[in-house]
Design an enzyme around this catalytic site. Structure first.
Site, mmCIF file in Angstrom:
data_model
loop_
_atom_site.group_PDB
_atom_site.id
_atom_site.type_symbol
_atom_site.label_atom_id
_atom_site.label_comp_id
_atom_site.label_asym_id
_atom_site.label_seq_id
_atom_site.Cartn_x
_atom_site.Cartn_y
_atom_site.Cartn_z
ATOM 1 C CB CYS A 1 8.533 -1.624 -1.757
ATOM 2 S SG CYS A 1 8.267 -2.536 -0.226
ATOM 3 C CD GLU B 1 -1.289 0.192 3.690
ATOM 4 O OE1 GLU B 1 -0.979 0.805 4.721
ATOM 5 O OE2 GLU B 1 -2.387 -0.387 3.545
#
Length: 209
Positions: free
Chosen positions: A167, A97
């Site tokens: 990420c 997110e």
């Protein structure tokens, strides 16, 4: 656990107001293409906004699905079975997110039935429902455990997730192959460390040979 689950279960949209139209989503993709220095009108990218919007609708379909519905059908004719049920290596793809890049991993679920069991495919579908939303691994672990505990009301639930976060691999620190492990225990698993150890032992047993 309810406080963790309420923002996520039956969540149909991610913000206030109506969901944007497909055309608005495609225009947003065109804007991003221009922002990174691309030309959205060149041949290879003409259909990309439509493809991305369609892919996002599929990859984030978890917002439109309710885990309680998947877990609603149970079986009580279990011949007196009341010991641990474990399903290992439920592979999933999710998205962080924070950067909206992939999280790739697998979930392991165990529960102690209290007179009823659920079909094994339902556990995998619950993992998919929560994976197909923007996530943090910690929240996803708690959501899976909470939904099983609240819907089935077993004597306890154990959930472990191990995943690689793109990420970390694709940007920032760029550490490819690093994995994160998270776990959540409810009921008897939380109260009795020996049940946690049995769960862990069953997970390790499946990796031998």
């Amino acid at each position: 656990m309810d406080a963790i689950l309420k923002p996520f279960i039956n969540q149909q949209q991610t913000g206030p107001g109506e969901r944007p139209s497909k055309a608005e989503a495609e225009n947003a993709v065109r804007t991003l293409l221009r922002w990174i220095g691309e030309n959205p009108d060149r041949e290879g990218l003409i259909d990309t906004p439509e493809r991305v919007a369609k892919a996002y609708r599929e990859m984030f379909s978890g917002y439109e699905r309710d885990p309680a519905e998947e877990l609603g059908r149970t079986f009580e004719e279990v011949a007196g079975f009341d010991d641990m049920v474990v399903e290992r290596d439920i592979h999933f793809h999710s998205h962080c997110e924070h950067h909206m890049v992939p999280i790739i991993g697998k979930a392991h679920i165990g529960y102690l039935p209290d007179g009823k069991v659920v079909g094994l495919s339902k556990l995998a579908r619950v993992v998919d429902i929560f994976a197909q939303r923007l996530q943090t691994q910690e929240a996803m672990t708690a959501q899976i455990a909470g939904s099983i505990q609240d819907t089935l009301n077993p004597r306890g639930v154990a959930v472990m997730i191990e995943a690689e976060h793109m990420c970390m691999a694709m940007r920032g620190i760029r550490k490819h192959g690093a994995t994160t492990l998270t776990s959540t225990f409810t009921g008897a698993f939380k109260d009795h460390v020996e049940e946690q150890m049995r769960f862990m032992t069953l997970l390790r047993a499946g990796t031998r040979g």
